[in-house]
Scaffold this active site. Structure first.
Site, mmCIF file in Angstrom:
data_model
loop_
_atom_site.group_PDB
_atom_site.id
_atom_site.type_symbol
_atom_site.label_atom_id
_atom_site.label_comp_id
_atom_site.label_asym_id
_atom_site.label_seq_id
_atom_site.Cartn_x
_atom_site.Cartn_y
_atom_site.Cartn_z
ATOM 1 N N HIS A 1 24.229 -68.922 51.745
ATOM 2 C CA HIS A 1 25.500 -69.416 51.212
ATOM 3 C C HIS A 1 26.443 -69.918 52.310
ATOM 4 O O HIS A 1 27.511 -70.404 52.015
ATOM 5 C CB HIS A 1 26.152 -68.275 50.424
ATOM 6 C CG HIS A 1 27.305 -68.688 49.571
ATOM 7 N ND1 HIS A 1 27.241 -69.725 48.672
ATOM 8 C CD2 HIS A 1 28.578 -68.205 49.476
ATOM 9 C CE1 HIS A 1 28.405 -69.856 48.057
ATOM 10 N NE2 HIS A 1 29.242 -68.950 48.531
HETATM 11 O O1 LIG Z 1 32.563 -66.717 42.533
HETATM 12 C C1 LIG Z 1 32.366 -67.819 43.060
HETATM 13 O O2 LIG Z 1 31.899 -68.775 42.455
HETATM 14 C C2 LIG Z 1 32.709 -68.003 44.481
HETATM 15 C C3 LIG Z 1 32.275 -67.182 45.422
HETATM 16 C C4 LIG Z 1 32.692 -67.371 46.785
HETATM 17 O O3 LIG Z 1 33.607 -68.117 47.061
HETATM 18 C C5 LIG Z 1 32.061 -66.609 47.806
HETATM 19 C C6 LIG Z 1 32.301 -66.914 49.106
HETATM 20 C C7 LIG Z 1 32.014 -66.083 50.161
HETATM 21 C C8 LIG Z 1 32.301 -66.431 51.431
HETATM 22 O O4 LIG Z 1 32.006 -67.624 51.920
HETATM 23 C C9 LIG Z 1 32.988 -65.542 52.319
HETATM 24 O O5 LIG Z 1 33.037 -65.803 53.515
HETATM 25 O O6 LIG Z 1 33.453 -64.530 51.845
#
Ligand SMILES: O=C(O)/C=C/C(=O)/C=C/C=C(\O)C(=O)O
Length: 289
Positions: free
Chosen positions: A269
């Site tokens: 991710h």
């Molecule tokens: O729930 C969602 O669709 C989005 C999830 C996020 O935005 C997760 C991101 C995590 C990271 O990149 C971080 O550094 O915490």
């Protein structure tokens, strides 16, 4: 603004701004790096302890060296920005915060790089403020509809929730091990920095849990409106993304009229971190052609 590309730190580029926009009256934290006629805004993801600097520290310098001004916004409810409880669309709330900041900084038009929640928020901003955007780079997000293959919530999103509710080093490691394809690239120093960041703001953790209880759907599906976005868009995904599955990038590719998609193999991710050098080259090429 800082003046030297190679000598900047989080502390030396740290700034605050008061914004009043769309019902928000908040102090926002951001980092302001470099100078140039064109500005690139970076919007971070929603994990506990995330910030503009934490998400994008490997991606700032090449842009600054190439002559861009880079603004890293800490969204409301993260890092040193004011706390907030989000009862509606967090994507739109972040978009309002960004509009407020651009107005304070007197920036008419910017390119935006959004990571996960940051990508969801970029789409919301582009829909509300089409005249304020240049090119868009959406990474592991954008809310173009659910995955056809992976049940929701995904394992990564469940681990984010567990960490927000119980912010321990064990839960942090469980979440971060799923962030990336190759967990051996994660160091104890990285875990500790992230733990320090998230424990520094327990109010943010509590507010995120409260917000998710009030409205479990913080990031609404924009698939029916994607055709309205006329900006050139680069979609970037990790093939092994366990938070926001890769096939949701195909939905965005189908819906956004001027989109192209790059999928990194052996990547989770955090494409901008795991494949930083290639990612940085691709972004510069995309912005300049
Ligand atoms: O729930 C969602 O669709 C989005 C999830 C996020 O935005 C997760 C991101 C995590 C990271 O990149 C971080 O550094 O915490």
């Amino acid at each position: 603004m800082t003046t030297t590309a190679s000598v900047f730190t989080e502390a030396s580029t740290s700034r605050f701004a008061r914004i009043k926009e769309g019902g928000l009256d908040l102090q926002l934290h951001y980092n302001d790096v470099g100078q140039g006629a064109e500005t690139v805004v970076m919007l971070h993801g929603s994990g506990p302890g995330a910030s503009g600097w934490a998400n994008f520290h490997r991606n700032i310098e090449p842009l600054v060296t190439a002559g861009y001004r880079v603004i890293l916004l800490d969204c409301p409810g993260w890092s040193k920005s004011d706390p907030v409880v989000s009862e509606g669309s967090r994507s739109n709330l972040n978009a309002s915060a960004l509009k407020g900041l651009l107005d304070v900084l007197d920036l008419d038009r910017v390119h935006i790089i959004g990571n996960s929640m940051g990508a969801h928020s970029t789409v919301a901003f582009a829909l509300e403020n089409p005249e304020r955007i240049g090119k868009l780079i959406l990474m592991g997000g954008g809310t173009g509809g659910p995955s056809a293959f992976v049940p929701q919530p995904t394992e990564g999103i469940k681990l984010i929730g567990a960490l927000y509710r119980e912010p321990t080093i064990e839960n942090l490691k469980k979440m971060m091990n799923v962030f990336v394809f190759d967990a051996s690239s994660l160091t104890e120093e990285l875990f500790q920095t992230r733990l320090d960041n998230l424990l520094a703001r327990r109010d943010h953790l509590e507010n995120f849990v409260k917000s998710s209880t009030l409205n479990p759907k913080q990031f609404p599906d924009f698939s029916h409106r994607l055709h309205e976005i006329s900006a050139e868009t680069l979609l970037v995904w990790g093939r092994e993304d366990r938070f926001v599955p890769m096939d949701t990038g195909l939905r965005l590719l189908a819906g956004l009229p001027k989109a192209q998609l790059h999928v990194f193999n052996r990547c989770g991710h955090w494409a901008q971190w795991e494949h930083a050098d290639t990612f940085n080259r691709m972004v510069l090429d995309f912005l300049t052609h």
